[in-house]
Design a protein around this motif. Structure first.
Motif, PDB file in Angstrom:
ATOM      1  N   TYR A 386       0.673  -1.199  -0.079  1.00  0.00           N
ATOM      2  CA  TYR A 386      -0.134  -0.197  -0.123  1.00  0.00           C
ATOM      3  C   TYR A 386       1.091   1.149   0.122  1.00  0.00           C
ATOM      4  CZ  TYR A 386      -4.668  -1.997   0.726  1.00  0.00           C
ATOM      5  OH  TYR A 386      -5.817  -2.819   0.583  1.00  0.00           O
ATOM      6  N   GLN A 387       1.951   1.310   0.650  1.00  0.00           N
ATOM      7  CA  GLN A 387       2.988   2.435   0.435  1.00  0.00           C
ATOM      8  C   GLN A 387       2.893   2.907  -1.006  1.00  0.00           C
ATOM      9  OE1 GLN A 387       4.967   4.206   2.447  1.00  0.00           O
ATOM     10  NE2 GLN A 387       5.824   5.289   0.589  1.00  0.00           N
ATOM     11  N   LEU A 388       3.371   1.995  -2.000  1.00  0.00           N
ATOM     12  CA  LEU A 388       3.223   2.471  -3.215  1.00  0.00           C
ATOM     13  C   LEU A 388       1.970   3.019  -3.977  1.00  0.00           C
ATOM     14  CD1 LEU A 388       5.196   0.868  -6.313  1.00  0.00           C
ATOM     15  CD2 LEU A 388       2.612   1.351  -6.434  1.00  0.00           C
ATOM     16  N   ILE A 389       0.978   2.533  -3.223  1.00  0.00           N
ATOM     17  CA  ILE A 389      -0.526   3.186  -3.894  1.00  0.00           C
ATOM     18  C   ILE A 389      -0.775   4.537  -3.219  1.00  0.00           C
ATOM     19  CG2 ILE A 389      -2.796   2.769  -3.941  1.00  0.00           C
ATOM     20  CD1 ILE A 389      -2.476  -0.485  -3.793  1.00  0.00           C
ATOM     21  N   HIS A 390      -0.197   4.691  -2.151  1.00  0.00           N
ATOM     22  CA  HIS A 390      -0.437   6.046  -1.174  1.00  0.00           C
ATOM     23  C   HIS A 390       0.421   7.097  -1.543  1.00  0.00           C
ATOM     24  CE1 HIS A 390      -3.550   4.979   1.396  1.00  0.00           C
ATOM     25  NE2 HIS A 390      -3.081   3.839   1.728  1.00  0.00           N
ATOM     26  N   GLN A 391       1.782   6.765  -1.961  1.00  0.00           N
ATOM     27  CA  GLN A 391       2.971   7.854  -1.971  1.00  0.00           C
ATOM     28  C   GLN A 391       3.720   7.361  -3.245  1.00  0.00           C
ATOM     29  OE1 GLN A 391       4.841   8.091   1.731  1.00  0.00           O
ATOM     30  NE2 GLN A 391       3.872  10.176   1.991  1.00  0.00           N
ATOM     31  N   GLY A 392       3.660   6.474  -4.058  1.00  0.00           N
ATOM     32  CA  GLY A 392       4.371   6.022  -5.226  1.00  0.00           C
ATOM     33  C   GLY A 392       4.044   6.835  -6.380  1.00  0.00           C
ATOM     34  N   THR A 393       4.813   6.752  -7.260  1.00  0.00           N
ATOM     35  CA  THR A 393       4.571   7.499  -8.568  1.00  0.00           C
ATOM     36  C   THR A 393       3.555   6.972  -9.810  1.00  0.00           C
ATOM     37  OG1 THR A 393       6.415   6.375  -9.661  1.00  0.00           O
ATOM     38  CG2 THR A 393       6.859   8.459  -8.586  1.00  0.00           C
ATOM     39  N   LYS A 394       2.863   5.864  -9.414  1.00  0.00           N
ATOM     40  CA  LYS A 394       2.094   5.106 -10.285  1.00  0.00           C
ATOM     41  C   LYS A 394       0.448   5.602  -9.996  1.00  0.00           C
ATOM     42  CE  LYS A 394       5.171   2.364 -12.041  1.00  0.00           C
ATOM     43  NZ  LYS A 394       6.173   3.130 -11.217  1.00  0.00           N
ATOM     44  N   LEU A 395      -0.307   5.691 -10.756  1.00  0.00           N
ATOM     45  CA  LEU A 395      -1.910   5.820 -10.204  1.00  0.00           C
ATOM     46  C   LEU A 395      -2.369   4.476 -10.537  1.00  0.00           C
ATOM     47  CD1 LEU A 395      -4.253   7.854 -10.150  1.00  0.00           C
ATOM     48  CD2 LEU A 395      -4.680   7.602 -12.429  1.00  0.00           C
ATOM     49  N   ILE A 396      -3.182   4.003  -9.134  1.00  0.00           N
ATOM     50  CA  ILE A 396      -3.565   2.820  -9.150  1.00  0.00           C
ATOM     51  C   ILE A 396      -4.956   2.717  -8.723  1.00  0.00           C
ATOM     52  CG2 ILE A 396      -3.274   0.391  -8.300  1.00  0.00           C
ATOM     53  CD1 ILE A 396      -0.037   0.798  -8.253  1.00  0.00           C
ATOM     54  N   PRO A 397      -5.921   2.762  -9.628  1.00  0.00           N
ATOM     55  CA  PRO A 397      -7.287   2.489  -9.120  1.00  0.00           C
ATOM     56  C   PRO A 397      -7.480   1.300  -8.242  1.00  0.00           C
ATOM     57  CG  PRO A 397      -7.208   2.796 -11.459  1.00  0.00           C
ATOM     58  CD  PRO A 397      -5.672   2.618 -11.095  1.00  0.00           C
ATOM     59  N   CYS A 398      -8.295   1.133  -7.223  1.00  0.00           N
ATOM     60  CA  CYS A 398      -8.378   0.262  -6.136  1.00  0.00           C
ATOM     61  C   CYS A 398      -9.808  -0.173  -6.185  1.00  0.00           C
ATOM     62  CB  CYS A 398      -7.877   0.535  -5.050  1.00  0.00           C
ATOM     63  SG  CYS A 398      -6.028   1.128  -4.999  1.00  0.00           S
ATOM     64  N   ASP A 399     -10.031  -1.448  -6.280  1.00  0.00           N
ATOM     65  CA  ASP A 399     -11.485  -1.713  -6.051  1.00  0.00           C
ATOM     66  C   ASP A 399     -11.411  -2.348  -4.580  1.00  0.00           C
ATOM     67  OD1 ASP A 399     -12.161  -1.185  -8.497  1.00  0.00           O
ATOM     68  OD2 ASP A 399     -12.860  -3.175  -9.262  1.00  0.00           O
ATOM     69  N   PHE A 400     -11.975  -1.841  -3.727  1.00  0.00           N
ATOM     70  CA  PHE A 400     -12.399  -2.212  -2.184  1.00  0.00           C
ATOM     71  C   PHE A 400     -13.342  -3.068  -2.043  1.00  0.00           C
ATOM     72  CE2 PHE A 400      -9.208   0.969  -1.674  1.00  0.00           C
ATOM     73  CZ  PHE A 400      -8.452   0.599  -0.693  1.00  0.00           C
ATOM     74  N   ILE A 401     -13.381  -4.516  -1.630  1.00  0.00           N
ATOM     75  CA  ILE A 401     -14.594  -5.322  -1.772  1.00  0.00           C
ATOM     76  C   ILE A 401     -14.736  -5.649  -0.198  1.00  0.00           C
ATOM     77  CG2 ILE A 401     -15.474  -7.469  -2.396  1.00  0.00           C
ATOM     78  CD1 ILE A 401     -13.385  -7.296  -4.843  1.00  0.00           C
ATOM     79  N   GLY A 402     -15.870  -5.358   0.338  1.00  0.00           N
ATOM     80  CA  GLY A 402     -15.805  -5.718   1.794  1.00  0.00           C
ATOM     81  C   GLY A 402     -17.516  -6.159   2.061  1.00  0.00           C
ATOM     82  N   PHE A 403     -17.653  -6.495   3.224  1.00  0.00           N
ATOM     83  CA  PHE A 403     -18.664  -7.362   3.740  1.00  0.00           C
ATOM     84  C   PHE A 403     -19.320  -6.742   5.218  1.00  0.00           C
ATOM     85  CE2 PHE A 403     -17.029 -10.278   0.891  1.00  0.00           C
ATOM     86  CZ  PHE A 403     -17.927 -10.834   0.013  1.00  0.00           C
ATOM     87  N   VAL A 404     -20.600  -6.593   5.289  1.00  0.00           N
ATOM     88  CA  VAL A 404     -20.937  -5.919   6.598  1.00  0.00           C
ATOM     89  C   VAL A 404     -20.936  -7.075   7.723  1.00  0.00           C
ATOM     90  CG1 VAL A 404     -22.726  -4.784   7.884  1.00  0.00           C
ATOM     91  CG2 VAL A 404     -22.411  -4.317   5.124  1.00  0.00           C
ATOM     92  N   GLN A 405     -21.525  -8.098   7.528  1.00  0.00           N
ATOM     93  CA  GLN A 405     -21.443  -9.177   8.537  1.00  0.00           C
ATOM     94  C   GLN A 405     -20.298  -9.995   8.607  1.00  0.00           C
ATOM     95  OE1 GLN A 405     -25.453 -10.916   8.425  1.00  0.00           O
ATOM     96  NE2 GLN A 405     -26.216  -8.593   7.647  1.00  0.00           N
ATOM     97  N   PRO A 406     -19.598 -10.530   9.714  1.00  0.00           N
ATOM     98  CA  PRO A 406     -18.581 -11.337   9.482  1.00  0.00           C
ATOM     99  C   PRO A 406     -19.373 -12.746   9.411  1.00  0.00           C
ATOM    100  CG  PRO A 406     -19.037 -10.623  11.715  1.00  0.00           C
ATOM    101  CD  PRO A 406     -19.730  -9.898  10.958  1.00  0.00           C
ATOM    102  N   LEU A 407     -18.414 -13.514   9.044  1.00  0.00           N
ATOM    103  CA  LEU A 407     -19.016 -15.215   9.126  1.00  0.00           C
ATOM    104  C   LEU A 407     -18.648 -15.659  10.297  1.00  0.00           C
ATOM    105  CD1 LEU A 407     -18.469 -16.462   5.514  1.00  0.00           C
ATOM    106  CD2 LEU A 407     -20.540 -15.693   6.574  1.00  0.00           C
ATOM    107  N   ASN A 408     -17.639 -15.420  10.860  1.00  0.00           N
ATOM    108  CA  ASN A 408     -16.815 -15.744  12.308  1.00  0.00           C
ATOM    109  C   ASN A 408     -17.059 -14.792  13.191  1.00  0.00           C
ATOM    110  OD1 ASN A 408     -15.639 -18.528  11.314  1.00  0.00           O
ATOM    111  ND2 ASN A 408     -14.972 -16.691   9.815  1.00  0.00           N
TER     112      ASN A 408
END
Ligand code: F6P
Length: 540
Positions: A386-408
């Protein structure tokens, strides 16, 4: 048609010049309705595009491009069974594999649904027989280990889904996936397995793939070394393939073949017979629910208007970065350990489909096509790249995938996981400026290093819970995204000629390796490596 020659593309270019330097901080400040306007929902997924470097106008111009390039008509042609995979002269009908409408789907004037239904029923009944001990090993023991032997689309999909839905799995069955031709893979997978209790699934659309066939023969040797008789193969091997002749030549009984068809592409075959390891390892009900999730997203894709269509808009936003901002890659970041193989699965899905440099008219393209797809689950990735995504020289579009309820349910793991999910998107979008650093008494000389410029794009995909249905819908969402991008880039997404040359050359090199020779057709570098290999392979 070349998309860059359309008036719609030119309008996008002009628009890009106006918005390219806008900061997400300003875009959010300027429009209190931004989040609502840029959030879409379908099949249980809420997708928030607001942290992308675009405006409502951008999306509408992109949608105009999709209309001009006939995306809805092309989707309908796929569903009608037209041979849209022209270089292989095949229809592309993975949607038939999960068509729960009860309506026919046609290829070459024939309804394929009776065949699809029959194979699903055969898989279901086979799984019940294995689970209930009515299909036993050769010596009468219950089958407790399932080893899926396949590669690419015949491995990555089932493996990804098995991991993703492990919570729902049959815990009394051990399911292994073997793909690599490196003998280490099958050797390690078989350690500790009892041949009398092991069922091999040989998964190969063509039944000619070198890796799969080599592993399948090694598995057969391993089994026969323990069980002695050739007859044992019938109780310990099943095949998933379109090539029934080759399956029989291997010695697998006709009744143990689960068929599929040439209109199912390898990387789109998860809900075909290729999913047998899932029907066994997760159970038929889970497989059915998974297909229902796929179906819900398929319907949405085929029916929702352009402005509300999730796969279409995901594709358009991807094109926006790929072709206007010059982004080279896309990061898939599931905040779910269960989805650890999701990025690898869509590496094949996306890169084998849209990694093409020739357009549909056979000309080299003069614009960028498919991106590099990569990623790892959060939060692990945060402590790695993530260091590179936040401060690197490349533009990296990110898809964040998440869920509200945990299974465990486990302490506050879920809240901590999802706090990171939200925080990363926020940090990427809004960053941290000089003022904030000074307010924190950051030493002057460290300010340049601790600065986060922000304006780094991300899309958030949230569902209530990781279920077979939500997973199916998510996979179909990305499948259709890939399809739409292929249309927009005027390339053929359903062939994969780029994998052939290496396979062909490996055959000649294999002969050299086996004979200890270096044939004159080898180039200087390959010849030198082969000489080194031959020298070092002599016992000293
Ligand atoms: O080499 C690439 C490929 O053809 C993929 O497209 C496919 O998923 C994989 O090999 C496996 O092919 P098969 O199922 O025919 O063994």
């Amino acid at each position: 048609m070349n998309p860059t020659d359309t008036p719609e593309w030119r309008k996008l270019e002009a628009h890009y010049a106006q918005v390219e330097n806008l900061h997400l901080r300003d875009l959010f400040a300027a429009d209190p309705n931004r989040v609502d306007a840029l959030t879409l929902e379908a099949a249980g997924w809420r997708v928030d595009f607001s942290k992308n470097r675009l405006t409502g106008e951008t999306l509408s111009l992109l949608q105009d491009l999709a209309v001009a390039l006939k995306v809805p008509q092309e989707a309908a042609a796929m569903a009608r069974g037209e041979k849209i995979n022209r270089t292989e002269n095949r229809a592309v009908m993975h949607m038939a594999l999960r068509n729960l409408s009860g309506k026919p789907m046609m290829v070459d004037g024939q309804d394929v649904m009776p065949g699809v239904v029959a194979v699903v029923e055969k898989m279901t009944s086979f799984a019940h027989r294995v689970h209930e001990g009515r299909f036993l090993g050769f010596t009468g023991k219950k089958l407790k280990n399932i080893v899926n032997i396949g590669i690419g689309g015949s491995d990555l999909g089932p493996q990804m889904v098995y991991e993703a839905l492990k919570f729902y799995s049959k815990r009394d069955l051990k399911v292994e996936f073997v793909s690599n031709i490196d003998g280490a893979h099958i050797s390690e997978a078989l350690v500790g397995l009892d041949p009398e209790e092991t069922l091999f699934i040989v998964a190969s659309k063509t039944f000619t793939t070198q890796e799969t066939m080599t592993n399948a023969y090694s598995a057969k040797d391993w089994l026969l070394a323990a069980l002695g008789e050739e007859k044992a193969v019938a109780q310990h091997f099943v095949a998933l393939s379109t090539n029934l002749e080759a399956v029989q030549a291997f010695g697998i009984a006709k009744e143990n073949v689960f068929e599929f068809w040439d209109w199912v592409g390898g990387r789109y075959s998860l809900t075909s017979a290729i999913g047998l390891s899932l029907v066994l390892g997760l159970g038929p009900e889970v497989f059915d629910a998974l297909r229902a999730g796929f179906y819900a997203m398929d319907q949405h894709f085929l029916e929702a208007p352009m402005a509300e269509n999730l796969p279409v808009n995901l594709a358009l936003v991807g094109l926006w970065y790929n072709n206007f901002f010059g982004a080279q890659s896309v990061a898939l970041l599931p905040y779910s350990q269960y989805l650890s193989r999701f990025p690898a699965y869509f590496q094949q899905g996306d890169m084998e489909s849209n990694g093409k440099g020739t357009d549909r008219q056979g000309r080299p393209v003069n614009y960028q096509t498919g991106p590099i797809v990569w990623g790892e689950p959060g939060t692990g990735g945060q402590h790695a790249f993530y260091q590179l995504i936040h401060q690197g020289t490349k533009l990296i579009p990110c898809d964040f995938i998440g869920f509200v309820q945990p299974l465990n349910e486990l302490g506050d793991h879920q809240e901590k996981l999802m706090a990171n999910f939200f925080a990363q998107q926020k940090a990427l979008a809004f960053g941290k400026g000089i003022k904030e650093l000074k307010a924190e008494s950051c030493p002057e000389e460290l300010i340049p290093f601790k600065l986060f410029e922000g304006n780094r794009p991300s899309t958030s995909l949230l569902a209530a819970k990781l279920t077979p249905e939500s997973l199916g819908a998510l996979i179909a969402l990305y499948e259709h995204k890939i399809f739409v991008q292929g249309i927009l880039w005027n390339i053929y997404s359903f062939d994969q000629w780029g994998v052939e040359l290496g396979k062909q050359l490996a055959k000649g090199i294999l002969e050299d390796l086996k004979s200890g020779q270096v044939s004159p057709e080898q180039d200087a570098s390959t010849a030198a490596q082969l000489n080194f290999y031959h020298q070092r392979s002599q016992p000293s």
